[in-house]
Design a protein around this motif. Structure first.
Motif, short mmCIF file in Angstrom:
data_model
loop_
_atom_site.label_atom_id
_atom_site.label_comp_id
_atom_site.label_asym_id
_atom_site.label_seq_id
_atom_site.Cartn_x
_atom_site.Cartn_y
_atom_site.Cartn_z
N PHE A 198 0.82 -1.22 0.00
CA PHE A 198 0.00 0.00 0.00
C PHE A 198 0.85 1.27 0.00
N GLU A 199 2.05 1.18 0.58
CA GLU A 199 2.88 2.37 0.70
C GLU A 199 3.99 2.44 -0.35
N ASN A 200 4.01 1.48 -1.24
CA ASN A 200 5.00 1.47 -2.32
C ASN A 200 4.58 2.47 -3.39
N GLU A 201 5.43 3.46 -3.65
CA GLU A 201 5.09 4.52 -4.61
C GLU A 201 4.94 3.99 -6.03
N SER A 202 5.54 2.87 -6.31
CA SER A 202 5.45 2.32 -7.67
C SER A 202 4.14 1.56 -7.89
N THR A 203 3.39 1.32 -6.82
CA THR A 203 2.10 0.64 -6.95
C THR A 203 1.03 1.67 -7.29
N SER A 204 0.30 1.45 -8.38
CA SER A 204 -0.72 2.40 -8.80
C SER A 204 -1.92 2.38 -7.85
N ASP A 205 -2.71 3.46 -7.90
CA ASP A 205 -3.91 3.53 -7.06
C ASP A 205 -4.87 2.39 -7.39
N GLU A 206 -4.94 2.05 -8.67
CA GLU A 206 -5.84 0.97 -9.08
C GLU A 206 -5.37 -0.37 -8.49
N GLU A 207 -4.06 -0.59 -8.49
CA GLU A 207 -3.52 -1.81 -7.91
C GLU A 207 -3.73 -1.85 -6.40
N LYS A 208 -3.52 -0.71 -5.74
CA LYS A 208 -3.73 -0.64 -4.29
C LYS A 208 -5.18 -0.95 -3.95
N ASN A 209 -6.09 -0.39 -4.76
CA ASN A 209 -7.51 -0.63 -4.51
C ASN A 209 -7.84 -2.12 -4.65
N SER A 210 -7.26 -2.74 -5.68
CA SER A 210 -7.52 -4.16 -5.91
C SER A 210 -6.95 -5.01 -4.78
N ILE A 211 -5.74 -4.66 -4.31
CA ILE A 211 -5.11 -5.40 -3.22
C ILE A 211 -5.93 -5.24 -1.94
N PHE A 212 -6.38 -4.01 -1.69
CA PHE A 212 -7.17 -3.75 -0.48
C PHE A 212 -8.49 -4.53 -0.51
N LEU A 213 -9.14 -4.52 -1.68
CA LEU A 213 -10.41 -5.24 -1.82
C LEU A 213 -10.21 -6.73 -1.58
N ASN A 214 -9.13 -7.29 -2.15
CA ASN A 214 -8.85 -8.71 -1.96
C ASN A 214 -8.53 -9.02 -0.49
N MET A 215 -7.84 -8.09 0.17
CA MET A 215 -7.51 -8.28 1.58
C MET A 215 -8.78 -8.36 2.43
N VAL A 216 -9.68 -7.40 2.25
CA VAL A 216 -10.91 -7.37 3.03
C VAL A 216 -11.80 -8.57 2.69
N ASN A 217 -11.92 -8.88 1.40
CA ASN A 217 -12.74 -10.03 1.01
C ASN A 217 -12.19 -11.33 1.59
N GLY A 218 -10.87 -11.42 1.67
CA GLY A 218 -10.27 -12.59 2.30
C GLY A 218 -10.58 -12.66 3.79
N ALA A 219 -10.58 -11.50 4.43
CA ALA A 219 -10.87 -11.46 5.87
C ALA A 219 -12.30 -11.86 6.18
N ILE A 220 -13.23 -11.46 5.32
CA ILE A 220 -14.65 -11.71 5.61
C ILE A 220 -15.19 -12.95 4.90
N HIS A 221 -14.32 -13.67 4.20
CA HIS A 221 -14.77 -14.84 3.44
C HIS A 221 -15.47 -15.84 4.35
#
Length: 400
Positions: A198-221
């Protein structure tokens, strides 16, 4: 005129403290701080009595067991906490000079019962004993906040994603309505391994959003989630908003701040209530039994509650006197709220039977040393100057 009551919550960090308050009859906590345009961020510091020095960072030092040295002298942590609570609660006294604290709940980033004992001792030195104060984890503060909202937002369960202070915590409140009373518990997971992405400057906002969504979906699966709360400074610049919009298609999504201090305030109101608990909160610090005894008072036999299930074991510190009316034993009932099992402990008051007909005063102490072990101590106090004590002590250890 009787004083109005205040319910107070504190969320204490090593550098900053937050305070919230509700007056009798209020529906929501009010955040308060210093001055007219009060900054709600209250510095966690004390002015050391007898020394021209301001002490900061003491919370972490006490938690780690480090000595606090001022002017080459070791300072008792209890004294430090007494000064801190006195200074912090002065803000409250200035705003509400004619009102009194009915109950206070403290939540903190540090989790250790020995550390909590210093805090309890500091509060007691300013006149707030355990009958008006409780210290809880952030997880329980979240539960108090969630269940204070409309039931439709947590009828199945509610989750919190807290991305703040360089950490990501996920809490999921589970509700078991098949028990009576219903039980609440919390799953607590750490997701700090995602922070570098999330804090890597080379990671795009779209990629961060996708990673965050996958993280939360994994937590609530596999869970039936009614609402998800998002809290933390990381969300201030719009991080995660696209993921939140997607999740909001079938869940309630809330961006909220300072959930813990607000939850502590709601908890203070619940702690002060004389009504039976609608829910029992369960974690590895909570006692699972209601502890009661029967006494004869006001011309009838009454059941006295010595400890309630769903409070931290280190919170139980009860001391009371009884005058036996011919009884040669003390009976205490431990009823496990999960299994409905009763454990009856009978303490025989041997050795003083000739004085058990209103001719002695018996002191009873009830304490827990862990969530499933209680120590009952009974002492013969005699009857004032007329009948001296035998100095007999009876002690029983009860494993629940």
């Amino acid at each position: 005129m009787s004083q109005r009551k205040l319910y107070v919550g504190l969320d204490i960090y090593n550098d900053i403290t937050y305070m919230s308050v509700m007056r009798d009859g209020a529906e929501q906590p009010e955040l308060i701080g210093f001055g007219k345009n009060a900054d709600i961020r209250i510095p966690t510091l004390v002015n050391v009595p007898g020394a021209n020095e301001v002490l900061e960072g003491f919370m972490g030092k006490v938690f780690r067991g480090e000595d606090i040295i001022v002017n080459d002298k070791k300072i008792d942590p209890t004294h430090i906490f007494m000064s801190f609570f006195s200074r912090t609660l002065t803000i409250l006294r200035k705003k509400y000079p004619s009102e009194t604290i009915a109950s206070l709940v403290v939540t903190t980033e540090f989790d250790d019962y020995k550390y909590y004992e210093y805090m309890y001792a500091g509060l007691e030195r300013i006149g707030i004993k355990k009958d008006r104060a409780m210290i809880v984890r952030h997880a329980q503060a979240f539960v108090q906040y969630a269940t204070a909202q409309d039931r439709k937002y947590w009828v199945n369960s509610a989750s919190l994603v807290d991305y703040s202070r360089g950490h990501i915590h996920y809490y999921n409140m589970k509700v078991d309505t098949f028990r009576h009373p219903s039980t609440l518990s919390v799953e607590d997971k750490n997701y700090d391994e995602f922070i570098p992405m999330f804090e890597n400057e080379s990671t795009s906002d779209e990629e961060k959003n996708s990673i965050f969504l996958n993280m939360v979906n994994g937590a609530i699966h596999g869970k039936i989630i009614t609402s998800i709360y998002m809290q933390g400074d990381a969300f201030a610049d719009g991080f995660g908003e696209e993921a939140m919009k997607e999740m909001a298609l079938n869940k309630h999504i809330f961006k909220e701040e300072l959930i813990y201090v607000k939850g502590a305030c709601y908890g203070a109101r619940a702690f002060s209530s004389e009504e039976d608990n609608k829910f029992i909160y369960i974690d590895d610090n909570m006692i699972l039994a209601n502890v009661t005894t029967k006494v004869y008072t006001d011309a009838e036999e009454q059941t006295i509650v010595l400890a309630k299930a769903g409070i931290p074991w280190y919170q139980v510190d009860l001391d009371f006197d009884v005058i036996p009316d011919g009884d040669d034993k003390l009976e205490i009932d431990f009823k496990n709220v999960l299994t409905n099992q009763d454990i009856y402990k009978v303490i025989q008051l041997d050795g003083i039977k000739k004085r058990l007909d209103k001719e002695t005063r018996i002191n009873v102490s009830v304490k827990f040393v862990k969530k499933d072990r209680c120590i009952i101590t009974v002492r013969d106090k005699g009857f004032g100057d007329f009948i001296p004590s035998s100095y007999r002590i009876w002690e029983e250890v009860v494993d629940i």
